[in-house]
Design a protein around this motif. Structure first.
Motif, PDB file in Angstrom:
ATOM      1  N   MET A 135      -5.870  -6.420 -11.000  1.00 27.13           N
ATOM      2  CA  MET A 135      -5.679  -7.212  -9.783  1.00 27.13           C
ATOM      3  C   MET A 135      -4.382  -6.832  -9.068  1.00 27.13           C
ATOM      4  SD  MET A 135      -7.192 -10.868 -11.041  1.00 27.13           S
ATOM      5  CE  MET A 135      -6.638 -11.680  -9.570  1.00 27.13           C
ATOM      6  N   LEU A 136      -3.308  -6.657  -9.812  1.00 27.74           N
ATOM      7  CA  LEU A 136      -2.033  -6.291  -9.191  1.00 27.74           C
ATOM      8  C   LEU A 136      -2.074  -4.890  -8.603  1.00 27.74           C
ATOM      9  CD1 LEU A 136       0.533  -7.778 -11.732  1.00 27.74           C
ATOM     10  CD2 LEU A 136       0.020  -8.615  -9.429  1.00 27.74           C
ATOM     11  N   ASN A 137      -2.641  -3.938  -9.335  1.00 30.45           N
ATOM     12  CA  ASN A 137      -2.720  -2.572  -8.822  1.00 30.45           C
ATOM     13  C   ASN A 137      -3.630  -2.479  -7.607  1.00 30.45           C
ATOM     14  OD1 ASN A 137      -1.159  -0.510 -10.334  1.00 30.45           O
ATOM     15  ND2 ASN A 137      -2.153  -1.508 -12.064  1.00 30.45           N
ATOM     16  N   ARG A 138      -4.753  -3.161  -7.659  1.00 33.88           N
ATOM     17  CA  ARG A 138      -5.701  -3.098  -6.544  1.00 33.88           C
ATOM     18  C   ARG A 138      -5.108  -3.716  -5.291  1.00 33.88           C
ATOM     19  NH1 ARG A 138      -9.092  -6.687  -4.427  1.00 33.88           N
ATOM     20  NH2 ARG A 138      -8.924  -8.106  -6.181  1.00 33.88           N
ATOM     21  N   THR A 139      -4.490  -4.876  -5.425  1.00 37.52           N
ATOM     22  CA  THR A 139      -4.028  -5.583  -4.228  1.00 37.52           C
ATOM     23  C   THR A 139      -2.624  -5.189  -3.784  1.00 37.52           C
ATOM     24  OG1 THR A 139      -3.256  -7.444  -5.569  1.00 37.52           O
ATOM     25  CG2 THR A 139      -5.474  -7.600  -4.666  1.00 37.52           C
ATOM     26  N   TRP A 140      -1.759  -4.855  -4.723  1.00 37.11           N
ATOM     27  CA  TRP A 140      -0.355  -4.638  -4.347  1.00 37.11           C
ATOM     28  C   TRP A 140       0.014  -3.162  -4.357  1.00 37.11           C
ATOM     29  CZ3 TRP A 140       4.412  -3.994  -7.356  1.00 37.11           C
ATOM     30  CH2 TRP A 140       5.553  -4.198  -6.579  1.00 37.11           C
ATOM     31  N   THR A 141      -0.214  -2.470  -5.460  1.00 41.28           N
ATOM     32  CA  THR A 141       0.225  -1.080  -5.564  1.00 41.28           C
ATOM     33  C   THR A 141      -0.573  -0.153  -4.656  1.00 41.28           C
ATOM     34  OG1 THR A 141       0.853  -1.472  -7.863  1.00 41.28           O
ATOM     35  CG2 THR A 141       0.678   0.822  -7.173  1.00 41.28           C
ATOM     36  N   PHE A 142      -1.909  -0.254  -4.704  1.00 41.97           N
ATOM     37  CA  PHE A 142      -2.756   0.674  -3.960  1.00 41.97           C
ATOM     38  C   PHE A 142      -3.435   0.040  -2.746  1.00 41.97           C
ATOM     39  CE2 PHE A 142      -2.502   2.310  -8.301  1.00 41.97           C
ATOM     40  CZ  PHE A 142      -1.925   3.535  -8.027  1.00 41.97           C
ATOM     41  N   ARG A 143      -3.317  -1.280  -2.584  1.00 44.20           N
ATOM     42  CA  ARG A 143      -3.882  -2.004  -1.437  1.00 44.20           C
ATOM     43  C   ARG A 143      -5.319  -1.571  -1.143  1.00 44.20           C
ATOM     44  NH1 ARG A 143       1.564  -1.799  -0.579  1.00 44.20           N
ATOM     45  NH2 ARG A 143       2.529  -3.651   0.271  1.00 44.20           N
ATOM     46  N   ALA A 144      -6.143  -1.667  -2.170  1.00 49.49           N
ATOM     47  CA  ALA A 144      -7.539  -1.238  -2.060  1.00 49.49           C
ATOM     48  C   ALA A 144      -8.462  -2.447  -2.058  1.00 49.49           C
ATOM     49  CB  ALA A 144      -7.894  -0.316  -3.228  1.00 49.49           C
ATOM     50  N   ALA A 145      -9.576  -2.314  -1.390  1.00 51.81           N
ATOM     51  CA  ALA A 145     -10.599  -3.355  -1.408  1.00 51.81           C
ATOM     52  C   ALA A 145     -11.255  -3.355  -2.780  1.00 51.81           C
ATOM     53  CB  ALA A 145     -11.637  -3.086  -0.325  1.00 51.81           C
ATOM     54  N   HIS A 146     -11.798  -4.506  -3.171  1.00 48.22           N
ATOM     55  CA  HIS A 146     -12.465  -4.594  -4.479  1.00 48.22           C
ATOM     56  C   HIS A 146     -13.726  -3.737  -4.481  1.00 48.22           C
ATOM     57  CE1 HIS A 146     -14.027  -6.045  -8.212  1.00 48.22           C
ATOM     58  NE2 HIS A 146     -15.130  -6.436  -7.612  1.00 48.22           N
ATOM     59  N   SER A 147     -13.924  -3.072  -5.595  1.00 41.45           N
ATOM     60  CA  SER A 147     -15.105  -2.240  -5.781  1.00 41.45           C
ATOM     61  C   SER A 147     -15.480  -2.287  -7.249  1.00 41.45           C
ATOM     62  CB  SER A 147     -14.797  -0.794  -5.361  1.00 41.45           C
ATOM     63  OG  SER A 147     -15.717   0.095  -5.931  1.00 41.45           O
TER      64      SER A 147
END
Length: 118
Positions: free
Chosen positions: A37-49
């Protein structure tokens, strides 16, 4: 945050009498969901997949194997908490590179910039 969770839980379990291998398996595993959750939203700012989630689990499980191997092997000759500390930067580099180059590759959200005309 996940490293802190991992270290605190590892040391707690270890000092309560759990073997280093079990302590590492449990402590590292607890951080996987938080890390995603932290990497997806904060580090890489990626949409959920769902594909990214599966890739992330595969990459971090590989990190878990690396970490457990290091901790288990080193704990034969040095104190387990020291072995855990040694494993952290190695596994951090693995996890970051796997996430950057494989899990979240090309999925960063576009950045928006505001132009002002003077």
């Amino acid at each position: 945050m996940t490293t802190l969770l991992d270290m605190v839980l590892f040391n707690t379990l270890y000092f309560l009498g759990a073997r280093p291998t079990l302590s590492n398996l449990v402590s590292y595993s607890c951080g996987i969901a938080v890390s995603y959750m932290l990497n997806r939203t904060w580090t890489f700012r990626a949409a959920h997949s769902h594909v990214q989630a599966v890739k992330f689990v595969a990459a971090t499980l590989t990190g878990l194997l690396i970490s457990t191997g290091i901790v288990t092997g080193l704990a034969l000759t040095i104190p387990a908490p020291v072995a855990k500390v040694i494993s952290v930067p190695i596994v951090f580099v693995w996890n970051y590179l796997a996430s950057r180059l494989w899990v979240f590759r090309g999925s960063e959200a576009p950045t928006t910039t505001t132009r002002t005309n003077a």
